[in-house]
Design a protein around this motif. Sequence first.
Motif, PDB file in Angstrom:
ATOM      1  N   ALA A  42      30.799  12.368  -4.946  1.00  0.00           N
ATOM      2  CA  ALA A  42      29.645  11.627  -5.460  1.00  0.00           C
ATOM      3  C   ALA A  42      28.421  12.524  -5.633  1.00  0.00           C
ATOM      4  CB  ALA A  42      29.310  10.459  -4.536  1.00  0.00           C
ATOM      5  N   SER A  43      28.261  13.493  -4.751  1.00  0.00           N
ATOM      6  CA  SER A  43      27.085  14.365  -4.822  1.00  0.00           C
ATOM      7  C   SER A  43      27.375  15.687  -5.537  1.00  0.00           C
ATOM      8  CB  SER A  43      26.545  14.633  -3.420  1.00  0.00           C
ATOM      9  OG  SER A  43      27.510  15.309  -2.656  1.00  0.00           O
ATOM     10  N   HIS A  44      28.530  15.782  -6.177  1.00  0.00           N
ATOM     11  CA  HIS A  44      28.944  16.978  -6.920  1.00  0.00           C
ATOM     12  C   HIS A  44      28.948  18.216  -6.031  1.00  0.00           C
ATOM     13  CE1 HIS A  44      28.743  14.528 -10.493  1.00  0.00           C
ATOM     14  NE2 HIS A  44      27.486  14.218 -10.195  1.00  0.00           N
ATOM     15  N   ALA A  45      29.357  18.040  -4.791  1.00  0.00           N
ATOM     16  CA  ALA A  45      29.414  19.150  -3.839  1.00  0.00           C
ATOM     17  C   ALA A  45      30.803  19.772  -3.768  1.00  0.00           C
ATOM     18  CB  ALA A  45      28.986  18.668  -2.458  1.00  0.00           C
ATOM     19  N   HIS A  46      31.690  19.375  -4.663  1.00  0.00           N
ATOM     20  CA  HIS A  46      33.043  19.909  -4.687  1.00  0.00           C
ATOM     21  C   HIS A  46      33.113  21.087  -5.665  1.00  0.00           C
ATOM     22  CE1 HIS A  46      32.535  17.018  -7.895  1.00  0.00           C
ATOM     23  NE2 HIS A  46      33.486  17.641  -8.547  1.00  0.00           N
ATOM     24  N   VAL A  47      34.211  21.796  -5.625  1.00  0.00           N
ATOM     25  CA  VAL A  47      34.422  22.894  -6.557  1.00  0.00           C
ATOM     26  C   VAL A  47      34.692  22.293  -7.928  1.00  0.00           C
ATOM     27  CG1 VAL A  47      35.907  24.839  -7.145  1.00  0.00           C
ATOM     28  CG2 VAL A  47      35.329  24.390  -4.764  1.00  0.00           C
ATOM     29  N   SER A  48      33.993  22.811  -8.917  1.00  0.00           N
ATOM     30  CA  SER A  48      34.135  22.279 -10.259  1.00  0.00           C
ATOM     31  C   SER A  48      34.249  23.442 -11.240  1.00  0.00           C
ATOM     32  CB  SER A  48      32.911  21.424 -10.606  1.00  0.00           C
ATOM     33  OG  SER A  48      32.960  20.984 -11.930  1.00  0.00           O
ATOM     34  N   VAL A  49      35.274  23.401 -12.057  1.00  0.00           N
ATOM     35  CA  VAL A  49      35.433  24.413 -13.097  1.00  0.00           C
ATOM     36  C   VAL A  49      34.848  23.815 -14.368  1.00  0.00           C
ATOM     37  CG1 VAL A  49      37.048  25.875 -14.349  1.00  0.00           C
ATOM     38  CG2 VAL A  49      37.515  25.262 -11.975  1.00  0.00           C
ATOM     39  N   ASP A  50      33.617  24.196 -14.655  1.00  0.00           N
ATOM     40  CA  ASP A  50      32.908  23.573 -15.772  1.00  0.00           C
ATOM     41  C   ASP A  50      32.546  24.560 -16.879  1.00  0.00           C
ATOM     42  OD1 ASP A  50      31.001  25.014 -14.476  1.00  0.00           O
ATOM     43  OD2 ASP A  50      29.533  23.397 -14.357  1.00  0.00           O
ATOM     44  N   ILE A  51      33.285  25.655 -16.949  1.00  0.00           N
ATOM     45  CA  ILE A  51      32.960  26.678 -17.933  1.00  0.00           C
ATOM     46  C   ILE A  51      33.059  26.131 -19.361  1.00  0.00           C
ATOM     47  CG2 ILE A  51      35.281  27.667 -18.066  1.00  0.00           C
ATOM     48  CD1 ILE A  51      33.827  30.444 -18.128  1.00  0.00           C
ATOM     49  N   LEU A  52      34.032  25.264 -19.631  1.00  0.00           N
ATOM     50  CA  LEU A  52      34.140  24.665 -20.961  1.00  0.00           C
ATOM     51  C   LEU A  52      33.133  23.537 -21.147  1.00  0.00           C
ATOM     52  CD1 LEU A  52      38.010  24.545 -21.472  1.00  0.00           C
ATOM     53  CD2 LEU A  52      36.369  26.137 -22.484  1.00  0.00           C
ATOM     54  N   GLN A  53      32.897  22.767 -20.097  1.00  0.00           N
ATOM     55  CA  GLN A  53      31.962  21.654 -20.198  1.00  0.00           C
ATOM     56  C   GLN A  53      30.572  22.111 -20.608  1.00  0.00           C
ATOM     57  OE1 GLN A  53      31.803  19.376 -16.569  1.00  0.00           O
ATOM     58  NE2 GLN A  53      33.066  17.759 -17.436  1.00  0.00           N
ATOM     59  N   GLN A  54      30.194  23.291 -20.230  1.00  0.00           N
ATOM     60  CA  GLN A  54      28.872  23.798 -20.551  1.00  0.00           C
ATOM     61  C   GLN A  54      28.648  23.897 -22.051  1.00  0.00           C
ATOM     62  OE1 GLN A  54      28.385  27.508 -18.481  1.00  0.00           O
ATOM     63  NE2 GLN A  54      28.933  26.615 -16.520  1.00  0.00           N
ATOM     64  N   LYS A  55      29.711  24.025 -22.802  1.00  0.00           N
ATOM     65  CA  LYS A  55      29.616  24.168 -24.265  1.00  0.00           C
ATOM     66  C   LYS A  55      29.776  22.835 -25.002  1.00  0.00           C
ATOM     67  CE  LYS A  55      29.523  28.620 -23.663  1.00  0.00           C
ATOM     68  NZ  LYS A  55      28.239  29.242 -23.517  1.00  0.00           N
ATOM     69  N   PHE A  56      30.155  21.775 -24.270  1.00  0.00           N
ATOM     70  CA  PHE A  56      30.421  20.481 -24.901  1.00  0.00           C
ATOM     71  C   PHE A  56      29.156  19.658 -25.066  1.00  0.00           C
ATOM     72  CE2 PHE A  56      34.983  20.286 -23.004  1.00  0.00           C
ATOM     73  CZ  PHE A  56      35.435  21.158 -23.965  1.00  0.00           C
ATOM     74  N   PRO A  57      29.146  18.783 -26.079  1.00  0.00           N
ATOM     75  CA  PRO A  57      28.059  17.804 -26.180  1.00  0.00           C
ATOM     76  C   PRO A  57      28.262  16.722 -25.107  1.00  0.00           C
ATOM     77  CG  PRO A  57      29.649  17.460 -27.937  1.00  0.00           C
ATOM     78  CD  PRO A  57      30.057  18.713 -27.215  1.00  0.00           C
ATOM     79  N   PRO A  58      27.215  15.958 -24.784  1.00  0.00           N
ATOM     80  CA  PRO A  58      27.313  14.952 -23.717  1.00  0.00           C
ATOM     81  C   PRO A  58      28.477  13.974 -23.871  1.00  0.00           C
ATOM     82  CG  PRO A  58      25.035  15.259 -24.342  1.00  0.00           C
ATOM     83  CD  PRO A  58      25.856  16.063 -25.305  1.00  0.00           C
ATOM     84  N   ALA A  59      28.769  13.534 -25.088  1.00  0.00           N
ATOM     85  CA  ALA A  59      29.876  12.584 -25.273  1.00  0.00           C
ATOM     86  C   ALA A  59      31.215  13.204 -24.866  1.00  0.00           C
ATOM     87  CB  ALA A  59      29.933  12.103 -26.714  1.00  0.00           C
ATOM     88  N   MET A  60      31.407  14.465 -25.203  1.00  0.00           N
ATOM     89  CA  MET A  60      32.660  15.132 -24.837  1.00  0.00           C
ATOM     90  C   MET A  60      32.722  15.383 -23.324  1.00  0.00           C
ATOM     91  SD  MET A  60      35.420  16.011 -26.027  1.00  0.00           S
ATOM     92  CE  MET A  60      36.842  16.968 -25.633  1.00  0.00           C
ATOM     93  N   ILE A  61      31.584  15.659 -22.710  1.00  0.00           N
ATOM     94  CA  ILE A  61      31.560  15.812 -21.254  1.00  0.00           C
ATOM     95  C   ILE A  61      31.983  14.503 -20.607  1.00  0.00           C
ATOM     96  CG2 ILE A  61      30.086  16.218 -19.243  1.00  0.00           C
ATOM     97  CD1 ILE A  61      28.442  18.137 -21.005  1.00  0.00           C
ATOM     98  N   ARG A  62      31.523  13.381 -21.162  1.00  0.00           N
ATOM     99  CA  ARG A  62      31.939  12.075 -20.635  1.00  0.00           C
ATOM    100  C   ARG A  62      33.455  11.908 -20.745  1.00  0.00           C
ATOM    101  NH1 ARG A  62      28.075   9.655 -18.039  1.00  0.00           N
ATOM    102  NH2 ARG A  62      26.078   9.564 -19.083  1.00  0.00           N
ATOM    103  N   VAL A  63      34.015  12.328 -21.866  1.00  0.00           N
ATOM    104  CA  VAL A  63      35.466  12.217 -22.052  1.00  0.00           C
ATOM    105  C   VAL A  63      36.189  13.051 -20.990  1.00  0.00           C
ATOM    106  CG1 VAL A  63      37.388  12.760 -23.608  1.00  0.00           C
ATOM    107  CG2 VAL A  63      35.325  11.662 -24.502  1.00  0.00           C
ATOM    108  N   THR A  64      35.704  14.267 -20.727  1.00  0.00           N
ATOM    109  CA  THR A  64      36.353  15.096 -19.701  1.00  0.00           C
ATOM    110  C   THR A  64      36.193  14.472 -18.319  1.00  0.00           C
ATOM    111  OG1 THR A  64      34.413  16.527 -19.364  1.00  0.00           O
ATOM    112  CG2 THR A  64      36.025  17.219 -21.025  1.00  0.00           C
ATOM    113  N   GLU A  65      35.057  13.832 -18.064  1.00  0.00           N
ATOM    114  CA  GLU A  65      34.862  13.146 -16.784  1.00  0.00           C
ATOM    115  C   GLU A  65      35.802  11.939 -16.667  1.00  0.00           C
ATOM    116  OE1 GLU A  65      32.954  14.012 -14.075  1.00  0.00           O
ATOM    117  OE2 GLU A  65      32.683  15.884 -15.183  1.00  0.00           O
ATOM    118  N   ILE A  66      36.036  11.245 -17.752  1.00  0.00           N
ATOM    119  CA  ILE A  66      36.962  10.112 -17.758  1.00  0.00           C
ATOM    120  C   ILE A  66      38.379  10.595 -17.440  1.00  0.00           C
ATOM    121  CG2 ILE A  66      38.102   8.419 -19.281  1.00  0.00           C
ATOM    122  CD1 ILE A  66      35.283   8.034 -20.600  1.00  0.00           C
TER     123      ILE A  66
END
Length: 182
Positions: free
Chosen positions: A70-94
């Motif tokens: 919940a607090s985003h304190a876990h390990v996250s591989v977000d190297i691709l997410q950084q390049k995505f628009p918000p809608a696509m980030i939502r899709v990856t979160e889904i």
Amino acid sequence: MLDGLLRTLSAVEKAVSSIAAFFMFAIMIIVFSDVVMRYGFNRPFSWAYDLISLYLMAGIFFLILSEAYASHAHVSVDILQQKFPPAMIRVTEIVTCLVGIVVFSLIAWLGFLRAVESFRSSDVMAGAIPWPMWPSIGLVPLGAGLITLRLVLHLVAHVLSLATGRDVIALPASHATEETFE
């Protein structure tokens, strides 16, 4: 309604995280006391390793999972997410939520069945003290169940955010910096 459920789950997570923090403190006290008894009096605690490894470490790990997510304190591989628009980030979160729901609900269910079986058969750990196994095993479905609930609520919130175009739940903060690794 979703906000109320998220607040309620957050309150439960805070309580469970407090138990995990107490377990961490207990480990420090037990290890310190065991060292004093071992080297000061040549009488170490025979039960310290079993208690720490069987109950306390399992409690720390599984009881903090949901709040860490919940607090985003876990390990996250977000190297691709950084390049995505918000809608696509939502899709990856889904997608992340869907995969997590499947994995953690299976862990919760199978852990629950194992804890019930351990309770019914009165499983104990062989050692100086016959520790019952079911409380330790029961920490697994408790922690996995909490993170499953968290993932379900995040899934609903991300789907609603994507469908309505307004942020029902915030996107995770990017860990990107201006520095590069050149």
